[in-house]
Structure formats: C-alpha cells, structure tokens
Write an enzyme that holds these catalytic residues in place. Structure first.
Site, mmCIF file in Angstrom:
data_model
loop_
_atom_site.group_PDB
_atom_site.id
_atom_site.type_symbol
_atom_site.label_atom_id
_atom_site.label_comp_id
_atom_site.label_asym_id
_atom_site.label_seq_id
_atom_site.Cartn_x
_atom_site.Cartn_y
_atom_site.Cartn_z
ATOM 1 N N ALA A 1 0.871 -1.184 0.000
ATOM 2 C CA ALA A 1 0.000 0.000 0.000
ATOM 3 C C ALA A 1 0.903 1.227 0.000
ATOM 4 O O ALA A 1 2.053 1.165 0.454
ATOM 5 C CB ALA A 1 -0.879 -0.027 1.240
ATOM 6 N N GLY B 1 0.623 -5.058 0.831
ATOM 7 C CA GLY B 1 -0.550 -5.214 -0.037
ATOM 8 C C GLY B 1 -0.232 -5.960 -1.323
ATOM 9 O O GLY B 1 -1.123 -6.550 -1.931
ATOM 10 N N GLU C 1 -0.431 -9.507 -0.405
ATOM 11 C CA GLU C 1 -1.860 -9.793 -0.188
ATOM 12 C C GLU C 1 -2.611 -9.906 -1.515
ATOM 13 O O GLU C 1 -3.471 -10.774 -1.681
ATOM 14 C CB GLU C 1 -2.474 -8.691 0.690
ATOM 15 C CG GLU C 1 -1.919 -8.718 2.113
ATOM 16 C CD GLU C 1 -2.391 -7.531 2.935
ATOM 17 O OE1 GLU C 1 -2.043 -6.380 2.587
ATOM 18 O OE2 GLU C 1 -3.110 -7.740 3.918
ATOM 19 N N GLU D 1 4.347 -4.865 7.434
ATOM 20 C CA GLU D 1 3.514 -3.817 8.051
ATOM 21 C C GLU D 1 3.906 -3.503 9.483
ATOM 22 O O GLU D 1 3.817 -2.346 9.909
ATOM 23 C CB GLU D 1 2.030 -4.221 7.998
ATOM 24 C CG GLU D 1 1.401 -4.132 6.626
ATOM 25 C CD GLU D 1 1.575 -5.385 5.773
ATOM 26 O OE1 GLU D 1 2.368 -6.265 6.162
ATOM 27 O OE2 GLU D 1 0.915 -5.483 4.734
HETATM 28 N N1 COA Z 1 4.571 3.213 -0.763
HETATM 29 C C1 COA Z 1 4.937 4.384 -1.322
HETATM 30 N N2 COA Z 1 6.087 4.543 -2.015
HETATM 31 C C2 COA Z 1 6.864 3.461 -2.142
HETATM 32 C C3 COA Z 1 6.548 2.214 -1.590
HETATM 33 C C4 COA Z 1 5.318 2.114 -0.873
HETATM 34 N N3 COA Z 1 4.902 0.975 -0.337
HETATM 35 N N4 COA Z 1 7.535 1.344 -1.870
HETATM 36 C C5 COA Z 1 8.436 2.027 -2.600
HETATM 37 N N5 COA Z 1 8.048 3.299 -2.762
HETATM 38 C C6 COA Z 1 8.731 4.381 -3.474
HETATM 39 C C7 COA Z 1 9.926 4.923 -2.693
HETATM 40 O O1 COA Z 1 9.493 5.873 -1.717
HETATM 41 C C8 COA Z 1 10.723 5.535 -3.816
HETATM 42 O O2 COA Z 1 10.122 6.754 -4.182
HETATM 43 P P1 COA Z 1 11.055 8.065 -4.450
HETATM 44 O O3 COA Z 1 11.944 7.646 -5.600
HETATM 45 O O4 COA Z 1 10.065 9.104 -4.813
HETATM 46 O O5 COA Z 1 11.798 8.294 -3.178
HETATM 47 C C9 COA Z 1 10.503 4.561 -4.956
HETATM 48 O O6 COA Z 1 9.313 3.863 -4.662
HETATM 49 C C10 COA Z 1 11.621 3.526 -5.108
HETATM 50 O O7 COA Z 1 11.767 2.867 -3.869
HETATM 51 P P2 COA Z 1 13.170 2.754 -3.086
HETATM 52 O O8 COA Z 1 12.856 2.553 -1.636
HETATM 53 O O9 COA Z 1 14.045 3.904 -3.433
HETATM 54 O O10 COA Z 1 13.760 1.435 -3.734
HETATM 55 P P3 COA Z 1 14.793 0.413 -3.054
HETATM 56 O O11 COA Z 1 15.212 -0.503 -4.133
HETATM 57 O O12 COA Z 1 15.828 1.135 -2.299
HETATM 58 O O13 COA Z 1 13.913 -0.408 -1.979
HETATM 59 C C11 COA Z 1 11.985 -1.637 -1.216
HETATM 60 C C12 COA Z 1 12.858 -1.220 -2.419
HETATM 61 C C13 COA Z 1 10.762 -2.375 -1.775
HETATM 62 C C14 COA Z 1 12.763 -2.559 -0.300
HETATM 63 C C15 COA Z 1 11.542 -0.375 -0.457
HETATM 64 O O14 COA Z 1 11.008 0.557 -1.385
HETATM 65 C C16 COA Z 1 10.496 -0.618 0.597
HETATM 66 O O15 COA Z 1 10.790 -1.143 1.663
HETATM 67 N N6 COA Z 1 9.230 -0.245 0.321
HETATM 68 C C17 COA Z 1 8.159 -0.335 1.277
HETATM 69 C C18 COA Z 1 7.670 -1.745 1.413
HETATM 70 C C19 COA Z 1 6.581 -1.837 2.462
HETATM 71 O O16 COA Z 1 6.781 -1.583 3.624
HETATM 72 N N7 COA Z 1 5.364 -2.221 2.014
HETATM 73 C C20 COA Z 1 4.236 -2.393 2.871
HETATM 74 C C21 COA Z 1 3.437 -1.159 2.952
HETATM 75 S S1 COA Z 1 2.030 -1.414 4.012
#
Ligand code: COA
Length: 257
Positions: free
Chosen positions: A66, A111, A114, A134
């Site tokens: 999400a 999500g 999910e 989460e």
């Molecule tokens: N919601 C909003 N934005 C997200 C996102 C999410 N769940 N996951 C990634 N993004 C965005 C990042 O903020 C970034 O945006 P920006 O370039 O404007 O800063 C872009 O996507 C790229 O992500 P980034 O974190 O730079 O890539 P990475 O390769 O370093 O890391 C992940 C990848 C997936 C490990 C990391 O993005 C992450 O942990 N995301 C969240 C996962 C999460 O907690 N999901 C559950 C949500 S309830």
C-alpha cells in the site's frame, strides 16, 4: 473504460492487468485500488474473458505494498474504511469465478503479497521477494494478509512472516507453498499464459465451481465441506458442459467448451 494507473488488455480470452506506477514500485494508492476494482469487475462479468494475469510494471516490483505516503496520513476511521475497500477488491478478485494468475516479477510486499495471495495461482520470477512488513510501520496487514497467509502456508509460518516483517526469496516462498512455481524472469509471462491456456481447455463452469468448492470449503468443517462439494457436483451434472465433456471422452475427441 480508461485507467491511469493500470494497463488493461484482453488477448485470446486472457485479461492482462499490469499495475503501472513503476516509479513508486507499483504501490497501491486509492486510485490504483479503485481501478483494480473496475478491472476485476470486468474480469468477473465479461464472458469473453476466461482468465487473467496480474503483474507489475517495470523490472523491480510486482507491488511494493500500500502507498505509505497515504497510510501515513490516516486515522482510525479512514484507516478502517480503506482496509475494507481494499479487502472488497481482493475478495472480488478471489471470487471472480475465473482463474487469476499473479505473475510476480519482483517485490511483492504488504498489499502486494496480499494481492498475490488473492489470486488463484502465483508464479514468481527468481528475483521476486515476498513479505508482510507492516509491523515495521506500526500496523498489520489490512487487505486480508493475516487471514490468507495463515490459510496458505499455515499458522506457524504466517506468525513468523508477519511478526518478523522481513523479506523472503522466491525459492523460500516456493518451499513453503506461498508460490506455485518459480521461473526465470524472461519466462514469467509466457509461463502464466501457458498455465491459463491449459486451464482454458477445461469447462469454464467446472473451473468456477472448483474454485468455489475449494474456497468456501476451507472455511467449513470437513463434513460440511464435502457436503458442499456434493451439492456443487450435483449442480454441474446434466449441464451442456458436462454433456460435452463426457461425450467428447466417449467419442475419443477433444471437448469444445
Ligand atoms: N509506498 C509508497 N512509495 C513506495 C513504496 C510504498 N509501499 N515502496 C516504494 N516506494 C517508493 C519509494 O518511496 C521511492 O520513491 P522516491 O523515488 O520518490 O523516493 C521509490 O518507490 C523507489 O523505492 P526505493 O525505496 O528507493 O527502492 P529500493 O530498491 O531502495 O527499496 C523496497 C525497495 C521495496 C525494499 C523499499 O522501497 C520498501 O521497503 N518499500 C516499502 C515496502 C513496504 O513496507 N510495504 C508495505 C506497505 S504497508
């Protein structure tokens, strides 16, 4: 019908749905969820669509969860409402009566995991990563993850994955039954298409009925579950589809469904 955050395309009876926010790793904001809801309704109701493949745009992510920027703003009331709306979309996908394959091409987190679990089959590329992170954000999975993960991999592993909040590899996801198959990234969509093409040779009513019996039976005792199975079995008997399937077998030819 237009979409801003999805690509939606129907070819050879298969709906290809791609979550298309690659710059945000296909994170699910309200617009994506609303459009996914509309796409799911089409899959469920258009007779020309006999199955669907769900994937994410870009090389990195299926869906990274999400949208955390949206989550960060929410209080108890809109948080619950958003969870209910998301759950309804995933439930509609799960109950659409046609096989839906998640082609998991990268991160399937929160999500995203999910959403993949609401599909009927999960095929992952070797570089896919799964997780329910989460708790790291001070919340819990809200699109059905606590329920579907436990049903899919068992309570112990669901507790491990949800409380730890870390990522697991495609290989581990395969070992615990979270995905059905792992393939090379380039083979992902081909394999998903092949699987649906194989399924598509079978009777569509029988497919829908099987999905229903498995899904609803899991919420029942074994005794009630087999009762439900017999009821649905009876509903299929004597249908044009059953007559064609059995006649084709007896005439030593392929059935035409
Ligand atoms: N919601 C909003 N934005 C997200 C996102 C999410 N769940 N996951 C990634 N993004 C965005 C990042 O903020 C970034 O945006 P920006 O370039 O404007 O800063 C872009 O996507 C790229 O992500 P980034 O974190 O730079 O890539 P990475 O390769 O370093 O890391 C992940 C990848 C997936 C490990 C990391 O993005 C992450 O942990 N995301 C969240 C996962 C999460 O907690 N999901 C559950 C949500 S309830």
């Amino acid at each position: 019908m237009t979409y801003q955050t999805l690509l939606f395309d129907v070819r050879d009876g298969i709906a290809f749905v791609t979550v298309n926010r690659p710059d945000k790793l296909n994170a699910l904001n309200d617009q994506v969820m609303e459009e996914l809801g509309r796409a799911t309704e089409r899959i469920a109701t258009e007779p020309a669509i006999r199955g669907a493949i769900l994937t994410g745009a870009g090389p990195k992510a299926f869906v990274a969860g999400a949208d955390i920027a949206v989550l960060a703003q929410q209080g108890p009331f809109d948080g619950k409402a958003r969870a209910l709306r998301g759950q309804a979309v995933l439930r509609r996908l799960e109950t659409c009566g046609k096989p839906v394959v998640a082609a998991v091409n990268g991160f399937a987190l929160g999500g995203g995991c999910e959403l993949a679990m609401a599909c009927h089959l999960r095929i992952a590329s070797e570089n896919a990563k799964f997780g329910q992170p989460e708790v790291k954000l001070g919340i819990l999975p809200g699109f059905g993850g606590t329920q579907r993960l436990a049903r899919l991999v068992g309570r112990g592993l669901a507790v491990e994955l949800i409380l730890h909040g870390g990522h697991i590899s495609a290989e581990r996801a395969l070992a615990i039954g979270l995905v059905n198959e792992v393939v090379e990234p380039d083979a992902l969509l081909t394999r998903a298409r092949q699987w649906l093409a194989e399924c598509g040779k079978n009777g569509p009513r029988a497919l829908a009925a099987s999905l229903r019996a498995i899904r609803e039976g899991l919420d029942l005792s074994l005794a009630r579950g087999i009762e439900l199975e017999a009821q649905i079995f009876g509903e299929l008997c004597g249908t044009p589809e059953m007559i064609e399937g059995t006649t084709a077998f007896l005439q030593k030819r392929e059935p035409k469904f």
